[in-house]
Design a protein around this motif. Structure first.
Motif, PDB file in Angstrom:
ATOM      1  N   TRP A 102       0.820  -1.219   0.000  1.00  0.00           N
ATOM      2  CA  TRP A 102       0.000   0.000   0.000  1.00  0.00           C
ATOM      3  C   TRP A 102       0.848   1.261   0.000  1.00  0.00           C
ATOM      4  O   TRP A 102       0.366   2.358  -0.314  1.00  0.00           O
ATOM      5  CB  TRP A 102      -0.944   0.004   1.210  1.00  0.00           C
ATOM      6  CG  TRP A 102      -0.226   0.114   2.534  1.00  0.00           C
ATOM      7  CD1 TRP A 102       0.357  -0.879   3.241  1.00  0.00           C
ATOM      8  CD2 TRP A 102      -0.022   1.312   3.297  1.00  0.00           C
ATOM      9  NE1 TRP A 102       0.922  -0.394   4.398  1.00  0.00           N
ATOM     10  CE2 TRP A 102       0.698   0.942   4.462  1.00  0.00           C
ATOM     11  CE3 TRP A 102      -0.387   2.657   3.117  1.00  0.00           C
ATOM     12  CZ2 TRP A 102       1.076   1.873   5.429  1.00  0.00           C
ATOM     13  CZ3 TRP A 102      -0.003   3.577   4.096  1.00  0.00           C
ATOM     14  CH2 TRP A 102       0.711   3.180   5.235  1.00  0.00           C
ATOM     15  N   MET A 103       2.149   1.125   0.313  1.00  0.00           N
ATOM     16  CA  MET A 103       3.044   2.275   0.350  1.00  0.00           C
ATOM     17  C   MET A 103       3.817   2.483  -0.958  1.00  0.00           C
ATOM     18  O   MET A 103       4.605   3.419  -1.060  1.00  0.00           O
ATOM     19  CB  MET A 103       4.056   2.099   1.488  1.00  0.00           C
ATOM     20  CG  MET A 103       3.485   2.326   2.875  1.00  0.00           C
ATOM     21  SD  MET A 103       3.117   4.075   3.173  1.00  0.00           S
ATOM     22  CE  MET A 103       4.777   4.763   3.250  1.00  0.00           C
ATOM     23  N   THR A 104       3.579   1.638  -1.930  1.00  0.00           N
ATOM     24  CA  THR A 104       4.422   1.695  -3.127  1.00  0.00           C
ATOM     25  C   THR A 104       4.318   3.025  -3.863  1.00  0.00           C
ATOM     26  O   THR A 104       5.308   3.486  -4.438  1.00  0.00           O
ATOM     27  CB  THR A 104       4.089   0.545  -4.102  1.00  0.00           C
ATOM     28  OG1 THR A 104       2.687   0.561  -4.399  1.00  0.00           O
ATOM     29  CG2 THR A 104       4.483  -0.800  -3.508  1.00  0.00           C
ATOM     30  N   ARG A 105       3.150   3.657  -3.876  1.00  0.00           N
ATOM     31  CA  ARG A 105       3.033   4.938  -4.580  1.00  0.00           C
ATOM     32  C   ARG A 105       4.003   5.972  -3.992  1.00  0.00           C
ATOM     33  O   ARG A 105       4.595   6.768  -4.729  1.00  0.00           O
ATOM     34  CB  ARG A 105       1.598   5.467  -4.501  1.00  0.00           C
ATOM     35  CG  ARG A 105       1.377   6.721  -5.352  1.00  0.00           C
ATOM     36  CD  ARG A 105      -0.075   7.167  -5.297  1.00  0.00           C
ATOM     37  NE  ARG A 105      -0.965   6.207  -5.890  1.00  0.00           N
ATOM     38  CZ  ARG A 105      -1.217   6.116  -7.187  1.00  0.00           C
ATOM     39  NH1 ARG A 105      -0.616   6.952  -8.035  1.00  0.00           N
ATOM     40  NH2 ARG A 105      -2.057   5.213  -7.656  1.00  0.00           N
ATOM     41  N   VAL A 106       4.169   5.951  -2.689  1.00  0.00           N
ATOM     42  CA  VAL A 106       5.122   6.859  -2.037  1.00  0.00           C
ATOM     43  C   VAL A 106       6.553   6.478  -2.402  1.00  0.00           C
ATOM     44  O   VAL A 106       7.380   7.338  -2.729  1.00  0.00           O
ATOM     45  CB  VAL A 106       4.931   6.829  -0.506  1.00  0.00           C
ATOM     46  CG1 VAL A 106       5.972   7.713   0.183  1.00  0.00           C
ATOM     47  CG2 VAL A 106       3.523   7.274  -0.131  1.00  0.00           C
ATOM     48  N   TYR A 107       6.852   5.190  -2.372  1.00  0.00           N
ATOM     49  CA  TYR A 107       8.203   4.726  -2.677  1.00  0.00           C
ATOM     50  C   TYR A 107       8.581   4.976  -4.136  1.00  0.00           C
ATOM     51  O   TYR A 107       9.739   5.245  -4.446  1.00  0.00           O
ATOM     52  CB  TYR A 107       8.335   3.231  -2.379  1.00  0.00           C
ATOM     53  CG  TYR A 107       8.136   2.857  -0.932  1.00  0.00           C
ATOM     54  CD1 TYR A 107       8.445   3.742   0.103  1.00  0.00           C
ATOM     55  CD2 TYR A 107       7.634   1.606  -0.586  1.00  0.00           C
ATOM     56  CE1 TYR A 107       8.252   3.389   1.436  1.00  0.00           C
ATOM     57  CE2 TYR A 107       7.454   1.242   0.746  1.00  0.00           C
ATOM     58  CZ  TYR A 107       7.767   2.137   1.748  1.00  0.00           C
ATOM     59  OH  TYR A 107       7.589   1.775   3.056  1.00  0.00           O
ATOM     60  N   TYR A 108       7.620   4.853  -5.038  1.00  0.00           N
ATOM     61  CA  TYR A 108       7.895   5.006  -6.468  1.00  0.00           C
ATOM     62  C   TYR A 108       8.073   6.459  -6.899  1.00  0.00           C
ATOM     63  O   TYR A 108       8.604   6.717  -7.987  1.00  0.00           O
ATOM     64  CB  TYR A 108       6.758   4.424  -7.301  1.00  0.00           C
ATOM     65  CG  TYR A 108       6.537   2.933  -7.188  1.00  0.00           C
ATOM     66  CD1 TYR A 108       7.436   2.106  -6.525  1.00  0.00           C
ATOM     67  CD2 TYR A 108       5.399   2.348  -7.748  1.00  0.00           C
ATOM     68  CE1 TYR A 108       7.219   0.747  -6.418  1.00  0.00           C
ATOM     69  CE2 TYR A 108       5.175   0.980  -7.659  1.00  0.00           C
ATOM     70  CZ  TYR A 108       6.081   0.185  -6.986  1.00  0.00           C
ATOM     71  OH  TYR A 108       5.848  -1.163  -6.878  1.00  0.00           O
ATOM     72  N   LYS A 109       7.632   7.397  -6.107  1.00  0.00           N
ATOM     73  CA  LYS A 109       7.608   8.811  -6.503  1.00  0.00           C
ATOM     74  C   LYS A 109       8.980   9.281  -6.987  1.00  0.00           C
ATOM     75  O   LYS A 109       9.991   9.075  -6.322  1.00  0.00           O
ATOM     76  CB  LYS A 109       7.156   9.672  -5.314  1.00  0.00           C
ATOM     77  CG  LYS A 109       7.056  11.173  -5.620  1.00  0.00           C
ATOM     78  CD  LYS A 109       6.533  11.923  -4.421  1.00  0.00           C
ATOM     79  CE  LYS A 109       6.597  13.421  -4.620  1.00  0.00           C
ATOM     80  NZ  LYS A 109       5.819  13.858  -5.800  1.00  0.00           N
TER      81      LYS A 109
END
Length: 234
Positions: A102-109
């Protein structure tokens, strides 16, 4: 060798990675050093060898005692790309456990490149690479809207009893627009540095293309038809 797409032929070929050196002397003057920064994310199922890959690439070491990544780990690699250019690579080693997805969007930024890794002795990790690719493509793009370049790495090629053959990898690579693929061994250090240099080369060429487009746009004095965005260098 790394399997990659050849745009000039519309086919596929094997490209040997070659070190490039800047031979310009600038009339004996010391050239001004420029620095580029790239963020690269390393993703895939748990235990496929992401952390070992990063450690081998950054520290040229391998640890047999495995400790799972919690959330994300970071590493920095500095490359002297030429006599006038230095590259800083921010490597984000992202945990593969379900509870962290669920945190991938933050990590991918702001990522400009991606490694998607699987374990040749674990077929499920290979099948799940498509899930990871779709996740990246849906959450992360370059400035022009095109997907970030993704390398597909088949790790643990030093182990016997593999569960995935090369024809399956080749098909996945072709069907889902990976930038390139190769087998690697973080334990033995096989194709670790080569695969990263390949990805850096792709990111550099894309960045140069975008900079060139930007400079051309700023010089226009009269309205012109919008140019098509550059696709993924592959």
């Amino acid at each position: 060798m790394i399997r990659r797409r050849g745009p000039e032929e519309g086919g596929y070929y094997l490209k040997k990675l070659q070190d490039e050196e800047d031979s310009q002397s600038n009339n004996g003057e010391v050239p001004e050093m420029t620095e580029r920064l790239f963020k690269v994310i390393i993703i895939g199922d748990p235990t496929v060898g992401k952390t070992s890959f990063v450690q081998r690439y950054v520290q040229d070491s391998f640890r047999r005692d495995y400790k799972g990544t919690v959330g994300v780990d970071f590493a920095l690699k500095i490359l002297k790309w030429s006599d006038s250019e230095t590259i800083k690579l921010q490597l984000w080693d992202i945990a593969g456990q379900e509870r962290f997805t669920w945190m991938t969007r933050v990590y991918y930024k702001d990522a400009q490149g991606c490694i998607i890794m699987f374990d040749l002795t674990n077929r499920n990790s290979f099948l799940n690479t498509l899930k990871w690719k779709k996740d990246v493509d849906s959450k992360c793009t370059l400035e022009d809207g095109s997907p970030i370049p993704c390398m597909l790495l088949a790790n643990k090629c030093d182990l016997p009893h593999r569960q995935v053959d090369q024809l399956e990898i080749e098909k996945l690579y072709k069907d889902h627009s990976f930038t390139g693929w190769t087998e690697t061994s973080a334990k033995e250090g096989l194709m670790v540095t080569d695969s990263m240099r390949f990805l850096v080369d792709v990111m550099m060429k894309q960045k140069d293309d975008r900079d060139e487009d930007s400079n051309q746009s700023s010089l226009r004095l009269t309205p012109a038809d919008p140019e098509k965005p550059h696709g993924c260098y592959c």
